[in-house]
Design a protein around this motif. Sequence first.
Motif, mmCIF file in Angstrom:
data_model
loop_
_atom_site.group_PDB
_atom_site.id
_atom_site.type_symbol
_atom_site.label_atom_id
_atom_site.label_comp_id
_atom_site.label_asym_id
_atom_site.label_seq_id
_atom_site.Cartn_x
_atom_site.Cartn_y
_atom_site.Cartn_z
ATOM 1 N N PRO A 2 40.683 -53.405 -0.040
ATOM 2 C CA PRO A 2 41.464 -54.489 -0.638
ATOM 3 C C PRO A 2 42.651 -53.941 -1.431
ATOM 4 O O PRO A 2 42.585 -52.854 -2.010
ATOM 5 C CB PRO A 2 40.453 -55.186 -1.556
ATOM 6 C CG PRO A 2 39.124 -54.848 -0.980
ATOM 7 C CD PRO A 2 39.247 -53.477 -0.399
ATOM 8 N N VAL A 3 43.728 -54.727 -1.466
ATOM 9 C CA VAL A 3 44.974 -54.240 -2.069
ATOM 10 C C VAL A 3 44.991 -54.471 -3.574
ATOM 11 O O VAL A 3 44.760 -55.589 -4.061
ATOM 12 C CB VAL A 3 46.187 -54.927 -1.423
ATOM 13 C CG1 VAL A 3 47.479 -54.505 -2.122
ATOM 14 C CG2 VAL A 3 46.259 -54.589 0.068
ATOM 15 N N CYS A 4 45.283 -53.402 -4.305
ATOM 16 C CA CYS A 4 45.451 -53.447 -5.757
ATOM 17 C C CYS A 4 46.812 -52.866 -6.096
ATOM 18 O O CYS A 4 47.073 -51.679 -5.863
ATOM 19 C CB CYS A 4 44.345 -52.658 -6.454
ATOM 20 S SG CYS A 4 44.470 -52.645 -8.251
ATOM 21 N N LEU A 45 39.830 -48.803 -2.556
ATOM 22 C CA LEU A 45 40.900 -49.794 -2.527
ATOM 23 C C LEU A 45 42.180 -49.191 -1.968
ATOM 24 O O LEU A 45 42.389 -47.976 -2.045
ATOM 25 C CB LEU A 45 41.188 -50.314 -3.940
ATOM 26 C CG LEU A 45 40.033 -50.918 -4.738
ATOM 27 C CD1 LEU A 45 40.516 -51.312 -6.131
ATOM 28 C CD2 LEU A 45 39.430 -52.112 -4.021
ATOM 29 N N THR A 46 43.024 -50.043 -1.420
ATOM 30 C CA THR A 46 44.393 -49.638 -1.110
ATOM 31 C C THR A 46 45.194 -49.816 -2.395
ATOM 32 O O THR A 46 45.467 -50.946 -2.819
ATOM 33 C CB THR A 46 44.998 -50.501 0.002
ATOM 34 O OG1 THR A 46 44.215 -50.348 1.194
ATOM 35 C CG2 THR A 46 46.428 -50.085 0.294
ATOM 36 N N VAL A 47 45.532 -48.716 -3.029
ATOM 37 C CA VAL A 47 46.222 -48.764 -4.314
ATOM 38 C C VAL A 47 47.717 -48.594 -4.079
ATOM 39 O O VAL A 47 48.168 -47.594 -3.505
ATOM 40 C CB VAL A 47 45.697 -47.687 -5.275
ATOM 41 C CG1 VAL A 47 46.337 -47.861 -6.649
ATOM 42 C CG2 VAL A 47 44.172 -47.776 -5.404
ATOM 43 N N ILE A 94 40.472 -54.027 -20.052
ATOM 44 C CA ILE A 94 39.914 -52.680 -20.181
ATOM 45 C C ILE A 94 40.567 -51.986 -21.369
ATOM 46 O O ILE A 94 41.798 -51.997 -21.512
ATOM 47 C CB ILE A 94 40.162 -51.847 -18.904
ATOM 48 C CG1 ILE A 94 39.642 -52.569 -17.661
ATOM 49 C CG2 ILE A 94 39.509 -50.466 -19.027
ATOM 50 C CD1 ILE A 94 40.014 -51.890 -16.357
ATOM 51 N N VAL A 95 39.754 -51.345 -22.201
ATOM 52 C CA VAL A 95 40.279 -50.654 -23.373
ATOM 53 C C VAL A 95 39.404 -49.456 -23.689
ATOM 54 O O VAL A 95 38.193 -49.472 -23.468
ATOM 55 C CB VAL A 95 40.345 -51.606 -24.592
ATOM 56 C CG1 VAL A 95 38.944 -52.021 -25.039
ATOM 57 C CG2 VAL A 95 41.118 -50.987 -25.747
ATOM 58 N N ALA A 150 34.155 -50.178 -12.443
ATOM 59 C CA ALA A 150 34.392 -51.506 -13.000
ATOM 60 C C ALA A 150 35.519 -52.225 -12.263
ATOM 61 O O ALA A 150 35.418 -53.420 -11.964
ATOM 62 C CB ALA A 150 34.722 -51.389 -14.485
ATOM 63 N N VAL A 151 36.594 -51.505 -11.967
ATOM 64 C CA VAL A 151 37.710 -52.118 -11.246
ATOM 65 C C VAL A 151 37.286 -52.514 -9.838
ATOM 66 O O VAL A 151 37.584 -53.615 -9.362
ATOM 67 C CB VAL A 151 38.921 -51.164 -11.209
ATOM 68 C CG1 VAL A 151 40.012 -51.703 -10.284
ATOM 69 C CG2 VAL A 151 39.468 -50.947 -12.615
#
Length: 296
Positions: free
Chosen positions: A30-32, A55-57, A240-241, A286-287
């Motif tokens: 999936p594209v990010c 992922l496709t980054v 996210i932190v 998580a991402v």
Amino acid sequence: MTHQDPLSPGTHTYRVAGLTQRYHVHGSGPVCVVHSGGPGISWAYLRMPMLEEHLTVVYVEPIGTAWDSRLPSHPHGYTRERYSGFLAALISRLGVGKVHLLGHSHGAFVAAYHALHRSEQLAGIMLYEGAPVTGPEHAAEAGRMLEAFAAKHADHPELPGVLAAFAAMPGICNDEQTEAVAKGVLPSYFADFWGEEERYGPLRAAIRATYISGLDEDLAPDTIDDRATLKNLTIPALVIVGRHDVICGVRWARELDDLLPASDLLILENSGHLGHVEEPELFASAVRQFVTETNR
């Protein structure tokens, strides 16, 4: 190099609004789309190899960070609306419908703006080390966190250099100063830079930066306060932190999470501002989970 497929691996270049836009594709799935921070920090610090396994980054090279992508008004004019407009053109060019958008640091402010104004392009957003506001309140919190960092490392011989780099920030006026300050403050951006300097030192050495003023074409600040509007943003969000982030810390992440109607919060307990480097497995997991679940 010219690519027929806009998502083929490698570097892609095209012209839009008279400027050169580059982006870099790695991985599959999936594209990010990923927007780096600064503004003005070169995209490469944000490479996330573990994420690319799933992922496709698509790493955006933000306008202004290369000589042929600079506005006529450079170093001014790089507003969130301008960044978002270029993002919109890139996402349309990918031709895959809705994408996930991850913004880091200043890129998180851009991602929030894009979600608020062009949500039809997005399946979800990841606000990574962002905040709902800039200005005096944000600066005061950063100052408090920096004081805590200084107290923790009071005896370290390199602490004065870090504090001097922060003090030099208001006077930055060119690329060389921007890069020197970025490298100078970097130890404070990690939970334990000096304890793992062999691991993090190469990233510090590799940082490249361009001076971008933060002012619009009329030399007015591009001030940010998204508190009222974020309450109406219904697309899925992941905040996210890093627990030890001095710039956009846990206070702001919790506020973002409270404001957003459909959000999850991830606190990386052993990270500062660069959790994708400090805790890459947890970050990537998580991402990936967020993208998978929101794609359903």
